[in-house]
Design a protein around this motif. Structure first.
Motif, mmCIF file in Angstrom:
data_model
loop_
_atom_site.group_PDB
_atom_site.id
_atom_site.type_symbol
_atom_site.label_atom_id
_atom_site.label_comp_id
_atom_site.label_asym_id
_atom_site.label_seq_id
_atom_site.Cartn_x
_atom_site.Cartn_y
_atom_site.Cartn_z
ATOM 1 N N ASP A 242 -3.680 -2.782 -9.159
ATOM 2 C CA ASP A 242 -4.510 -1.667 -8.690
ATOM 3 C C ASP A 242 -5.699 -1.463 -9.610
ATOM 4 O O ASP A 242 -5.599 -1.636 -10.830
ATOM 5 C CB ASP A 242 -3.701 -0.369 -8.643
ATOM 6 C CG ASP A 242 -2.622 -0.393 -7.588
ATOM 7 O OD1 ASP A 242 -2.959 -0.383 -6.402
ATOM 8 O OD2 ASP A 242 -1.428 -0.441 -7.961
ATOM 9 N N PRO B 171 2.095 0.589 -10.283
ATOM 10 C CA PRO B 171 1.683 1.848 -9.651
ATOM 11 C C PRO B 171 2.294 3.073 -10.322
ATOM 12 O O PRO B 171 1.658 4.124 -10.377
ATOM 13 C CB PRO B 171 2.183 1.699 -8.210
ATOM 14 C CG PRO B 171 2.248 0.225 -7.981
ATOM 15 C CD PRO B 171 2.658 -0.357 -9.298
ATOM 16 N N LYS C 100 0.836 -1.200 0.000
ATOM 17 C CA LYS C 100 0.000 0.000 0.000
ATOM 18 C C LYS C 100 0.872 1.252 0.000
ATOM 19 O O LYS C 100 0.568 2.235 -0.695
ATOM 20 C CB LYS C 100 -0.932 0.019 1.208
ATOM 21 C CG LYS C 100 -1.842 1.254 1.230
ATOM 22 C CD LYS C 100 -2.761 1.283 2.439
ATOM 23 C CE LYS C 100 -3.632 2.549 2.402
ATOM 24 N NZ LYS C 100 -4.537 2.632 3.574
ATOM 25 N N VAL D 224 2.033 2.076 -3.480
ATOM 26 C CA VAL D 224 0.980 2.719 -4.269
ATOM 27 C C VAL D 224 0.819 4.173 -3.840
ATOM 28 O O VAL D 224 0.734 5.086 -4.688
ATOM 29 C CB VAL D 224 -0.342 1.952 -4.120
ATOM 30 C CG1 VAL D 224 -1.457 2.651 -4.900
ATOM 31 C CG2 VAL D 224 -0.180 0.509 -4.599
ATOM 32 N N PRO E 81 -5.943 -1.317 -4.254
ATOM 33 C CA PRO E 81 -4.882 -2.289 -4.521
ATOM 34 C C PRO E 81 -5.358 -3.712 -4.200
ATOM 35 O O PRO E 81 -6.132 -3.925 -3.257
ATOM 36 C CB PRO E 81 -3.752 -1.863 -3.568
ATOM 37 C CG PRO E 81 -4.142 -0.497 -3.066
ATOM 38 C CD PRO E 81 -5.630 -0.473 -3.099
#
Length: 496
Positions: free
Chosen positions: A462, A428, A114, A117, A450
């Motif tokens: 994603d 990403p 995470k 991203v 995600p």
């Protein structure tokens, strides 16, 4: 009593340019790269470490020393991270680059993904209002890979089935990889035994002799069926037929065996010729209530459970009422198109690869879906063709390869003025770039979801939801957004 300090390794003498291959170093790991390598420094040079976590102190041997990059392999961990699994699920975790996060606690993996991203998305001012949800974990963290493309090396007496080590032509045997579906590992075991019994010569790039080059295995999880593709440098009728028979006897779940001929000198795994050694030429996989026919060349997500999560999330965010028209760009074998078909009026799939379009058309027939049509060709041109025919989308789905979309495609998508865009990405970095471009065309990214399609690796998928900003779109409509596409002289007729 206070413990004595640990004994320091005396590093090998190094040149002013930094460490050399073979040097032994003691290093402090500061961070991880986007590829999952530990980052350490020695004599002002950055060292990339396979098998290390932030905060750890490790002893490592330099395996590659180039002008830009230096790689090292961890030998021992002097100071361990509390997040390290002990033992790791794989005994090769400190030697194999295929799944560099396998020794890390899974909840930390998804949190780190995470952060990857977030870092890429927040680089752009236009995207700072987007909500980035927590990563949806994979239904399975081990044994999830439904396909494997493997290198054959060694000799028929001692065959090796595996992957290339980074920065080398050495092959690491991964016969019992914990990421593989168990049936893949059964097939690999049978292939190795069949090679030994049949004395099938393995191709050597060094001498240019031998027959077998690669092994491709694909699994249909729902029915526990397997496809095996034996890639050879030339057509063969004797050893390969006997090997195929042995594999099927050893693993009855194998229902498709093909010989693929690839005599090229490059790194391309599959050649242009397939010769089937079984009556069946494809296996059937099911995601939800949708069936997919998978042939040796079909693109299909390697994580079936993760693919279903993505397709269902795309359908949810599409907010379809049954009256909409959708464009599915980079549609592959029609996965997203078929998931959307039951919720909208029509779906038009666009894909550059003819074979994938043929698969998508077959899959539509297989599922009795009549409101999907597919075209092969340039996405920007085909969008214009559809618009010229009076077909206007309310939804556009983008699912490009890792490099993302060409700017011209994004311009033509914006010119089509859909109410919503859903962008599915495996990078990403290119996702953020393309979302920023679409923001300039009047599309606001409201949410990003995600999904962990590849546990134990640094990769993350994603899904982004974009809606049309009415004020921005109105301003953009007063000036041309897209340059007219050049019409293809061999435009393929839509429909089946």
């Amino acid at each position: 009593m206070k413990k004595p300090p640990h004994k320091q390794i005396q590093p090998t003498a190094v040149t002013p340019q930094g460490p050399k291959k073979g040097d032994l170093l003691e290093l402090v790991v500061r961070d991880l790269t986007d590829e999952g390598f530990g980052i350490a420094h020695h004599e002002s040079r950055q060292i990339l470490l396979s098998g290390a976590l932030p905060g750890e102190v490790v002893r490592a041997r330099v395996t590659f020393a180039g002008r830009r990059d230096i790689y090292a392999q961890v030998l021992t961990t002097v100071q361990r991270s509390p997040e390290r699994l002990a033992p790791a699920p794989c005994p090769r975790s400190n030697r194999c680059d295929g799944c560099p996060l396998i020794f890390w606690q899974y909840q930390r993996q998804v949190a780190w993904k995470k952060s990857l991203v977030e870092r890429e998305i927040r680089r752009y001012t236009s995207l700072r209002g987007a909500t980035i949800h927590d990563v949806i974990p994979s239904p399975k963290t081990l044994g999830y890979r439904n396909s494997a493309k493997l290198v054959l090396a060694g000799t028929f007496r001692e065959p090796i089935v595996g992957i290339y080590r980074r920065n080398s032509h050495d092959v690491l045997d991964i016969s019992d990889c914990p990421l593989h579906h168990p049936l893949i590992n059964e097939v690999i075991k049978a292939v190795k035994e069949g090679i030994r019994k049949g004395k099938v010569p393995i191709f050597s790039p060094r001498t240019g002799t031998g027959l077998l080059r690669y092994l491709v295995v694909r699994i249909a999880e729902r029915h526990n069926r397997a496809m095996v593709v034996l890639v050879t440098v030339e057509r063969n009728f004797n050893e390969i037929h006997h090997l195929a028979k042995f594999i099927r006897q050893a693993v009855p779940e194998v229902t498709v065996v093909a010989q693929n001929v690839n005599a090229s000198e490059g790194n391309l795994i599959l050649g242009s010729q397939d010769h089937f050694l079984t009556k069946d030429h494809a296996i059937i996989e099911e995601l939800g209530n949708i069936s997919f026919s998978i042939s040796p060349r079909s693109f299909f997500q390697v994580n079936s459970g993760g693919a279903r999560i993505i397709y269902e999330k795309v359908r949810e965010w599409s907010a379809l009422t049954g009256n909409e028209t959708a464009f599915d760009l980079y549609c592959g074998i029609g996965g997203i198109s078929l998931f959307l078909a039951g919720s909208c009026r029509n779906v038009y799939g666009i894909e550059v690869v003819d074979a994938a379009v043929a698969d998508a058309e077959y899959n539509a027939r297989l599922n009795g879906v009549e409101n999907c049509s597919f075209d092969a060709g340039d996405a920007a041109e085909l969008i214009d063709d559809l618009l010229d025919d009076g077909i206007k989308p309310q939804l556009v789905v983008l699912n490009p390869p890792r490099k993302g979309c060409d700017r011209q495609v994004l311009e033509h998508v914006a010119a089509a003025a859909p109410e919503r865009i859903i962008y599915v990405s495996c990078s990403p970095m290119t996702l953020a770039r393309d979302l920023d471009i679409l923001a300039g065309f009047g599309y606001r990214t409201s949410a990003i979801q995600p999904v962990d399609m590849f546990p134990q690796t640094p990769h993350v998928e994603d899904i982004a939801l974009l809606t049309r900003d009415a004020d921005s779109a109105k301003m953009l409509s007063q000036k041309p957004v897209a340059t007219p596409a050049r019409k293809s002289p061999n435009k393929r007729k839509r429909g089946r």
